[in-house]
Design a protein around this motif. Sequence first.
Motif, PDB file in Angstrom:
ATOM      1  N   TYR A 183      27.343  38.125  37.876  1.00 37.40           N
ATOM      2  CA  TYR A 183      27.739  38.074  39.279  1.00 37.40           C
ATOM      3  C   TYR A 183      29.243  37.907  39.480  1.00 37.40           C
ATOM      4  CZ  TYR A 183      22.738  37.234  39.782  1.00 37.40           C
ATOM      5  OH  TYR A 183      21.365  37.328  39.714  1.00 37.40           O
ATOM      6  N   ARG A 184      29.901  37.177  38.592  1.00 39.46           N
ATOM      7  CA  ARG A 184      31.329  36.883  38.788  1.00 39.46           C
ATOM      8  C   ARG A 184      32.099  37.298  37.531  1.00 39.46           C
ATOM      9  NH1 ARG A 184      31.356  31.643  42.587  1.00 39.46           N
ATOM     10  NH2 ARG A 184      29.114  31.415  42.879  1.00 39.46           N
ATOM     11  N   GLU A 185      32.381  38.551  37.452  1.00 41.04           N
ATOM     12  CA  GLU A 185      33.218  39.037  36.357  1.00 41.04           C
ATOM     13  C   GLU A 185      34.051  40.205  36.860  1.00 41.04           C
ATOM     14  OE1 GLU A 185      30.732  41.977  33.604  1.00 41.04           O
ATOM     15  OE2 GLU A 185      29.809  39.992  33.653  1.00 41.04           O
ATOM     16  N   GLU A 186      35.213  40.375  36.245  1.00 41.77           N
ATOM     17  CA  GLU A 186      36.129  41.424  36.676  1.00 41.77           C
ATOM     18  C   GLU A 186      37.074  41.765  35.535  1.00 41.77           C
ATOM     19  OE1 GLU A 186      38.037  39.776  40.108  1.00 41.77           O
ATOM     20  OE2 GLU A 186      38.669  37.960  39.067  1.00 41.77           O
ATOM     21  N   ASP A 187      37.821  42.844  35.692  1.00 37.20           N
ATOM     22  CA  ASP A 187      38.776  43.251  34.663  1.00 37.20           C
ATOM     23  C   ASP A 187      39.898  42.223  34.554  1.00 37.20           C
ATOM     24  OD1 ASP A 187      37.285  45.550  34.220  1.00 37.20           O
ATOM     25  OD2 ASP A 187      38.449  46.726  35.671  1.00 37.20           O
TER      26      ASP A 187
END
Length: 313
Positions: A183-187
Amino acid sequence: MRIFFATDVHGSEICWKKFLNGGKHYEADVIILGGDMTGKALVPIIDDGGGRWHATLLENRQTLEGEDQVKEFEEAVIRRGYYPFRIDPDELRALSQDEPRWHALFEKHMLVTVERWMEMADERLAGTKIRCLVCPGNDDQLEVDAVVARAKRVELGEGRVVEIDGYQMVSSGWANRTPWDTYREEDEPQLAERIKKMVDAVTNPPERTIFSLHCPPYGTGLDDAPELTAEMDLKDAGHAVKPVGSTAVREAIENFQPALGLHGHIHEARGTKRLGRTLCVNPGSSYEQGQLLGAVIDIDGGKQVKKFMLTSG
């Protein structure tokens, strides 16, 4: 100031209770939960009629007879960090074919559990001076934040600069990319910008600043995880490991040099590491065994944190 820090309880109610008790047990001024507080799956308990039920937990099918055995099984499921629910076979078949309904049911059970945990914290911490801060992690749905924010004795950490006894703490449960699309991940560039916005709001000197960033810094040993094959199986039976932490987190720590970095995310990578003057801690996680791993840290505003201890119980 004495901190008790734990992380990655993943829905284990016994670990949550131990966390709440940790403040008094370790004589801590503040207790901090660093992320991934919610469970990962529903466990159906199927009604076979005549007071008989069956269910499967961790690939172990069990036949249950009578209310006492069902309740005992439900308690075991909750201890393991999953969400039990009772259902008849026809309803389960229909539910299994309706993915949106299944996800909605999971979210309902998950949020009800978080609400119960917040009520438990309000009750157990009432009448004490112990502060409790929680920052959801990458495995926690965004809806969790609002539930935590409504609690009376639990403070939401995500995205904020929190004042604690002359220190400032910045917190985020966001992580760099994982194979599971959580749910909470990004580059990394976006994660770096997220961290920068918080750090730019800090007014304290580094020796009076704490970073509570769920993802550990890259290449520190606190981020060593079992390597996976293309089929998502363990490579070399789990003996092959590789660093999977965040370069953005590492750069933020190296540039700012806070007194303390609190991390989790990688359950197997229990330990400590210094990056310059910063003590970085990952207490690890053994939530499925009902064991709460943690860290007790005494912080005094000096150039380095010198007194700390990894705990288990």
